[in-house]
Design an enzyme around this catalytic site. Structure first.
Site, PDB file in Angstrom:
ATOM      1  N   GLY A 217      19.339  78.127  18.791  1.00  0.00           N
ATOM      2  CA  GLY A 217      19.174  76.878  18.055  1.00  0.00           C
ATOM      3  C   GLY A 217      18.805  75.763  19.008  1.00  0.00           C
ATOM      4  O   GLY A 217      19.007  75.886  20.219  1.00  0.00           O
TER       5      GLY A 217
ATOM      6  N   GLN B  26      18.545  67.113  21.957  1.00  0.00           N
ATOM      7  CA  GLN B  26      18.532  67.794  23.265  1.00  0.00           C
ATOM      8  C   GLN B  26      17.213  67.642  24.003  1.00  0.00           C
ATOM      9  O   GLN B  26      17.159  67.808  25.220  1.00  0.00           O
ATOM     10  CB  GLN B  26      18.830  69.300  23.090  1.00  0.00           C
ATOM     11  CG  GLN B  26      20.241  69.579  22.634  1.00  0.00           C
ATOM     12  CD  GLN B  26      20.439  71.062  22.399  1.00  0.00           C
ATOM     13  OE1 GLN B  26      20.098  71.587  21.355  1.00  0.00           O
ATOM     14  NE2 GLN B  26      20.985  71.747  23.377  1.00  0.00           N
TER      15      GLN B  26
ATOM     16  N   CYS C 116      25.676  76.330  25.282  1.00  0.00           N
ATOM     17  CA  CYS C 116      24.747  75.261  24.912  1.00  0.00           C
ATOM     18  C   CYS C 116      23.665  75.150  25.975  1.00  0.00           C
ATOM     19  O   CYS C 116      23.971  75.175  27.171  1.00  0.00           O
ATOM     20  CB  CYS C 116      25.499  73.936  24.782  1.00  0.00           C
ATOM     21  SG  CYS C 116      24.447  72.553  24.294  1.00  0.00           S
ATOM     22  N   LEU C 117      22.425  75.015  25.540  1.00  0.00           N
ATOM     23  CA  LEU C 117      21.317  74.885  26.488  1.00  0.00           C
ATOM     24  C   LEU C 117      21.436  73.608  27.311  1.00  0.00           C
ATOM     25  O   LEU C 117      20.869  73.517  28.388  1.00  0.00           O
ATOM     26  CB  LEU C 117      19.973  74.918  25.745  1.00  0.00           C
ATOM     27  CG  LEU C 117      19.636  76.248  25.048  1.00  0.00           C
ATOM     28  CD1 LEU C 117      18.380  76.114  24.198  1.00  0.00           C
ATOM     29  CD2 LEU C 117      19.472  77.373  26.063  1.00  0.00           C
TER      30      LEU C 117
ATOM     31  N   HIS D  11      27.139  73.429  15.334  1.00  0.00           N
ATOM     32  CA  HIS D  11      26.904  73.036  16.729  1.00  0.00           C
ATOM     33  C   HIS D  11      25.692  72.092  16.816  1.00  0.00           C
ATOM     34  O   HIS D  11      25.746  71.065  17.502  1.00  0.00           O
ATOM     35  CB  HIS D  11      26.694  74.316  17.554  1.00  0.00           C
ATOM     36  CG  HIS D  11      26.302  74.123  18.980  1.00  0.00           C
ATOM     37  ND1 HIS D  11      27.121  74.493  20.032  1.00  0.00           N
ATOM     38  CD2 HIS D  11      25.166  73.622  19.547  1.00  0.00           C
ATOM     39  CE1 HIS D  11      26.507  74.211  21.176  1.00  0.00           C
ATOM     40  NE2 HIS D  11      25.314  73.692  20.912  1.00  0.00           N
ATOM     41  N   GLU D  12      24.609  72.431  16.092  1.00  0.00           N
ATOM     42  CA  GLU D  12      23.391  71.605  16.125  1.00  0.00           C
ATOM     43  C   GLU D  12      23.599  70.275  15.421  1.00  0.00           C
ATOM     44  O   GLU D  12      23.114  69.237  15.879  1.00  0.00           O
ATOM     45  CB  GLU D  12      22.206  72.348  15.481  1.00  0.00           C
ATOM     46  CG  GLU D  12      21.874  73.717  16.033  1.00  0.00           C
ATOM     47  CD  GLU D  12      21.743  73.769  17.542  1.00  0.00           C
ATOM     48  OE1 GLU D  12      21.549  72.710  18.175  1.00  0.00           O
ATOM     49  OE2 GLU D  12      21.868  74.869  18.109  1.00  0.00           O
TER      50      GLU D  12
ATOM     51  N   HIS E 132      25.173  67.845  17.669  1.00  0.00           N
ATOM     52  CA  HIS E 132      24.205  67.219  18.587  1.00  0.00           C
ATOM     53  C   HIS E 132      23.560  65.992  17.942  1.00  0.00           C
ATOM     54  O   HIS E 132      23.406  64.953  18.591  1.00  0.00           O
ATOM     55  CB  HIS E 132      23.099  68.207  18.967  1.00  0.00           C
ATOM     56  CG  HIS E 132      23.444  69.144  20.098  1.00  0.00           C
ATOM     57  ND1 HIS E 132      23.868  68.698  21.333  1.00  0.00           N
ATOM     58  CD2 HIS E 132      23.387  70.498  20.183  1.00  0.00           C
ATOM     59  CE1 HIS E 132      24.063  69.756  22.129  1.00  0.00           C
ATOM     60  NE2 HIS E 132      23.791  70.857  21.454  1.00  0.00           N
TER      61      HIS E 132
HETATM   62  O1  GNR Z   1      21.675  79.283  22.345  1.00  0.00           O
HETATM   63  C1  GNR Z   1      22.746  78.890  21.890  1.00  0.00           C
HETATM   64  N1  GNR Z   1      23.729  79.787  21.636  1.00  0.00           N
HETATM   65  C2  GNR Z   1      24.901  79.467  20.958  1.00  0.00           C
HETATM   66  C3  GNR Z   1      25.923  80.391  20.976  1.00  0.00           C
HETATM   67  C4  GNR Z   1      27.110  80.154  20.311  1.00  0.00           C
HETATM   68  C5  GNR Z   1      27.268  78.974  19.613  1.00  0.00           C
HETATM   69  C6  GNR Z   1      26.249  78.023  19.595  1.00  0.00           C
HETATM   70  C7  GNR Z   1      25.080  78.274  20.258  1.00  0.00           C
HETATM   71  S1  GNR Z   1      23.796  77.104  20.214  1.00  0.00           S
HETATM   72  C8  GNR Z   1      22.971  77.442  21.704  1.00  0.00           C
HETATM   73  C9  GNR Z   1      21.684  76.631  21.787  1.00  0.00           C
HETATM   74  C10 GNR Z   1      22.038  75.165  21.818  1.00  0.00           C
HETATM   75  O2  GNR Z   1      22.474  74.598  22.775  1.00  0.00           O
HETATM   76  N2  GNR Z   1      21.871  74.497  20.722  1.00  0.00           N
HETATM   77  O3  GNR Z   1      22.206  73.205  20.647  1.00  0.00           O
HETATM   78 NI    NI Z   2      23.768  72.897  22.102  1.00  0.00          NI
END
Ligand code: GNR
Ligand code: NI
Length: 181
Positions: free
Chosen positions: A56, A61, A102-103, A144-145, A148
């Site tokens: 995601g 980001q 998270c990236l 999670h997104e 952000h």
């Molecule tokens: O790549 C991603 N893997 C992930 C794994 C578990 C819970 C959430 C994520 S999101 C993350 C990519 C990201 O940072 N999205 O904002």
């Molecule tokens: Ni993230």
């Protein structure tokens, strides 16, 4: 930005902001125009997400402060989802722990508790309204997104000790890289 070069469509891999960058705290604004530049941003975000092996990516980001999320939680990497102006309509009482990464926080994986299931309303890139009931990894990823977009990072759910350790390590690594470059 997308550029046509002869017959080739050039998409861009965008720079991903790294925690604790203060721009990750900016609250994203609703999308009002469902136009061509928006579709180009979406294409660039998918390119960036796939190149980084993420499931995601939120516009925040990549320093675009609009309510836009791209996702693909499929193992085959062929189920693209775009959520524009997403809102959560319902959340389940039941919560679950899930390991998150998270990236914007490279190299760290920690357990976070969230509602197990959610009902989300959103618009797609043509401006049509949809609803989606999600559970499991998709539910975790959407939450999670959406965090952000509201200036929240999964690290915020951890203890202050863990937050400080992660900050210290990432700042240190960034300093090392700037000596090399
Ligand atoms: O790549 C991603 N893997 C992930 C794994 C578990 C819970 C959430 C994520 S999101 C993350 C990519 C990201 O940072 N999205 O904002
Ligand atoms: Ni993230």
């Amino acid at each position: 930005m997308q550029v046509f070069f002869g017959n080739f469509l050039i998409m861009a891999i965008l720079n991903i902001l790294q925690y604790p960058d203060s721009r990750l705290r900016i609250k994203a604004k609703p999308i009002e125009l469902f136009d061509k530049p928006l579709k180009e941003t979406i294409a660039d975000m998918f390119e960036t997400m796939y190149a980084s092996k993420g499931i995601g990516l939120a516009a925040t980001q990549v320093n675009i402060h609009k309510r836009l999320i791209v996702l693909d939680v499929s193992p085959e990497r062929d189920r693209q989802l775009v959520l524009l102006n997403p809102t959560v309509l319902k959340t389940s009482e039941e919560k679950k722990l899930h390991d998150e990464g998270c990236l914007s926080v490279p190299g760290f994986y920690e357990s976070v508790e969230r509602p197990d299931k959610i009902l989300v309303e959103y618009f797609n890139s043509d401006g049509s309204k949809h609803q989606l009931e999600a559970g499991g990894l998709l539910s975790v990823c959407i939450q999670h997104e959406m965090d952000h977009l509201n200036g929240k990072v999964f690290v915020d759910y951890l203890s202050r000790l863990k937050q400080h350790r992660i900050q210290k390590k990432l700042i240190k690594e960034k300093a090392k890289l700037s000596v090399i470059n």
